[in-house]
Enzyme design. Sequence first.
Site, PDB file in Angstrom:
ATOM      1  N   CYS A  71       0.824  -1.434  -0.237  1.00  0.00           N
ATOM      2  CA  CYS A  71       0.581  -0.171   0.122  1.00  0.00           C
ATOM      3  C   CYS A  71       0.971   1.101  -0.079  1.00  0.00           C
ATOM      4  O   CYS A  71       1.491   1.678   1.110  1.00  0.00           O
ATOM      5  CB  CYS A  71      -0.963   0.411   1.531  1.00  0.00           C
TER       6      CYS A  71
ATOM      7  N   CYS B 186      -5.369   0.779 -16.639  1.00  0.00           N
ATOM      8  CA  CYS B 186      -5.075   0.962 -15.035  1.00  0.00           C
ATOM      9  C   CYS B 186      -3.987   1.947 -14.973  1.00  0.00           C
ATOM     10  O   CYS B 186      -4.072   2.021 -13.793  1.00  0.00           O
ATOM     11  CB  CYS B 186      -4.693   0.009 -14.622  1.00  0.00           C
TER      12      CYS B 186
ATOM     13  N   TYR C   9      -8.562  -6.991 -26.208  1.00  0.00           N
ATOM     14  CA  TYR C   9      -8.878  -7.349 -25.137  1.00  0.00           C
ATOM     15  C   TYR C   9      -9.105  -8.009 -23.912  1.00  0.00           C
ATOM     16  O   TYR C   9      -9.000  -7.131 -22.958  1.00  0.00           O
ATOM     17  CB  TYR C   9      -7.417  -6.410 -24.023  1.00  0.00           C
TER      18      TYR C   9
ATOM     19  N   ASP D 220      -9.036  -2.329 -23.295  1.00  0.00           N
ATOM     20  CA  ASP D 220      -8.862  -2.706 -22.070  1.00  0.00           C
ATOM     21  C   ASP D 220      -7.380  -3.167 -21.632  1.00  0.00           C
ATOM     22  O   ASP D 220      -7.372  -4.133 -21.840  1.00  0.00           O
ATOM     23  CB  ASP D 220      -9.773  -3.372 -21.248  1.00  0.00           C
TER      24      ASP D 220
HETATM   25  C1  LIG Z   1      -6.733  -5.459 -18.343  1.00  0.00           C
HETATM   26  S1  LIG Z   1      -6.943  -6.962 -19.211  1.00  0.00           S
HETATM   27  C2  LIG Z   1      -8.375  -6.331 -18.855  1.00  0.00           C
HETATM   28  C3  LIG Z   1      -9.626  -7.512 -19.494  1.00  0.00           C
HETATM   29  C4  LIG Z   1     -10.625  -7.649 -19.578  1.00  0.00           C
HETATM   30  N1  LIG Z   1     -11.538  -6.784 -20.202  1.00  0.00           N
HETATM   31  C5  LIG Z   1     -11.696  -7.768 -18.293  1.00  0.00           C
HETATM   32  O1  LIG Z   1     -12.334  -6.279 -18.053  1.00  0.00           O
HETATM   33  O2  LIG Z   1     -12.188  -8.410 -17.531  1.00  0.00           O
HETATM   34  C6  LIG Z   1      -6.073  -6.914 -20.561  1.00  0.00           C
HETATM   35  C7  LIG Z   1      -6.212  -8.134 -21.453  1.00  0.00           C
HETATM   36  O3  LIG Z   1      -5.920  -7.967 -22.680  1.00  0.00           O
HETATM   37  C8  LIG Z   1      -4.939  -9.728 -22.329  1.00  0.00           C
HETATM   38  N2  LIG Z   1      -3.236  -8.788 -23.376  1.00  0.00           N
HETATM   39  C9  LIG Z   1      -2.428  -8.221 -22.375  1.00  0.00           C
HETATM   40  N3  LIG Z   1      -1.844  -8.144 -23.795  1.00  0.00           N
HETATM   41  C10 LIG Z   1      -2.462  -8.403 -25.822  1.00  0.00           C
HETATM   42  C11 LIG Z   1      -1.802  -8.211 -26.086  1.00  0.00           C
HETATM   43  N4  LIG Z   1      -1.453  -8.006 -27.334  1.00  0.00           N
HETATM   44  N5  LIG Z   1      -2.639  -8.924 -27.655  1.00  0.00           N
HETATM   45  C12 LIG Z   1      -4.594 -10.016 -27.323  1.00  0.00           C
HETATM   46  N6  LIG Z   1      -4.126  -9.953 -25.386  1.00  0.00           N
HETATM   47  C13 LIG Z   1      -3.080  -9.609 -24.900  1.00  0.00           C
HETATM   48  C14 LIG Z   1      -4.678  -9.890 -21.351  1.00  0.00           C
HETATM   49  O4  LIG Z   1      -4.501 -11.649 -20.998  1.00  0.00           O
HETATM   50  C15 LIG Z   1      -5.770  -9.642 -20.763  1.00  0.00           C
HETATM   51  O5  LIG Z   1      -6.652 -10.446 -20.673  1.00  0.00           O
END
Ligand SMILES: C[S@@+](CC[C@H](N)C(=O)[O-])C[C@H]1O[C@@H](n2cnc3c(N)ncnc32)[C@H](O)[C@@H]1O
Length: 458
Positions: free
Chosen positions: A114, A416, A319, A389
């Site tokens: 934290c 984020c 994503y 995302d």
């Molecule tokens: C922040 S999470 C968002 C997941 C979803 N939108 C949610 O709210 O639950 C980012 C996601 O992007 C995927 N990811 C990361 N880099 C990626 C890429 N270059 N191409 C496709 N997916 C990717 C990760 O596996 C993860 O599931």
Amino acid sequence: MSNPPSRPARGPARGPARARRTRPAPPAGPDARGTELELEVGPVAHGGHCVARYEGRVVFVRHALPGERVVARVTEGAEGASFWRADAVRVLSADPDRVEPPCPVAAPGLCGGCDFQHVTPARQRALKAAVVAEQFRRLAHLDVEVTVEEAPLPGADGLRWRTRTQFAVDAEGRPGLRAHRSHQVVALQDCPISTEAVVGSGVLGARFGNVGTVEVAAGSDGAPPLVVVDPLPGTHAHVPKLPDASVAVRTPEGLHRVSGRTWVGERVDVQVGDTRREHVFRVGGAGFWQVHPAAPRLLGEAVLAALEPRAGEQALDLYAGVGLFTALLAEAVGPDGSVLAVEGEERAVRDARRSLHEHPQVELWAGSVEEALADDELAGRRTDLVVLDPPRSGAGRAVVEQIAALAPRAVAYVACDPAALARDTAFLAQHGYRLDGLRAFDLFPMTHHVECVARFVR
Ligand SMILES: C[S@@+](CC[C@H](N)C(=O)[O-])C[C@H]1O[C@@H](n2cnc3c(N)ncnc32)[C@H](O)[C@@H]1O
């Protein structure tokens, strides 16, 4: 959406090179680590610290608040370092928003989990709002008004919200959290920001053997939490009995089930138009799911508000994880519309397939977003809406350019990291997409993290 940007802050993102005033570099000093300095603390900065100056040198100070006078002990300041890091160890003049940290190990040199336990929850949100605004000013050259919205919590102010916590394991096999920017593990009996269910898994206080990390995920379907154990490379993990949890060990071949389930069930109640509907998701192993219990609903509703989807529209969910936004968009565009979801993790795509089988208008692609956007089939489709995302690093210039080439009428960007969002905002602006709304949510109380949802239009 609330909080539209007011005006550009400093002209175009790109332009002729301008002379910049620079401060003379401070003299290369001796090793300062362990030295105590009296400091006047300046503004908050991205990363959970405030900025101070000592004899011309920048010092990033944790456990402090802007305007305070503190004695800070230098934690990083090797010989010749251009800036130092320090922890406030004594407060000479305290800000009225300073409070006693509720967790006994949220202190200099102890747990690094934290950043803001010493600050009232309302002031934490104000600090995060200042950081988001500063990132947009610096990286997107936009003045934005930001209010960080409070999220409903299952526990007392700022506590018992974290449904997923990854604990590191020390040399004696005891789980805990790492000290700030350190490999040292602070063994814990409790983690007051983690939910009762995470702590109730029995992981804290147990002894593991040959284990690097232990991740606990407590779903919202009421089932026992899932504990995923990561053995140290090349070893066989010793896992204690955890009768109140499901347990799995991660191996190079995938998750090996020890007891119970290897997945977590999540229920999300979201209002779409006049209808409130519950969506059920399955999240395999330690796959991605938002860690704050209110996050899926708040972010889902914010994405729908940003995109204002209409029946029959065609949407892209980039994503996509296990399909949170895909499900909500599918409902909103209806059977005459379509949603194409792209996700890199095969297991997440399999989970999405299980949860979304009742929506024939959903198509799931497993693979990288970059490759999907370069696909001729996708380029040839009409795309009305995009939600993206990405992970902390953001989408980046190439992905932003590919999205803009699809010419969607609206883009919702869930972020984020406000720095990555602000950088991508500048890229979007170069391709004709204007920031038309920005919301920020306090989905990580007690830490410096903040989640944003931005709306862009052509
Ligand atoms: C922040 S999470 C968002 C997941 C979803 N939108 C949610 O709210 O639950 C980012 C996601 O992007 C995927 N990811 C990361 N880099 C990626 C890429 N270059 N191409 C496709 N997916 C990717 C990760 O596996 C993860 O599931």
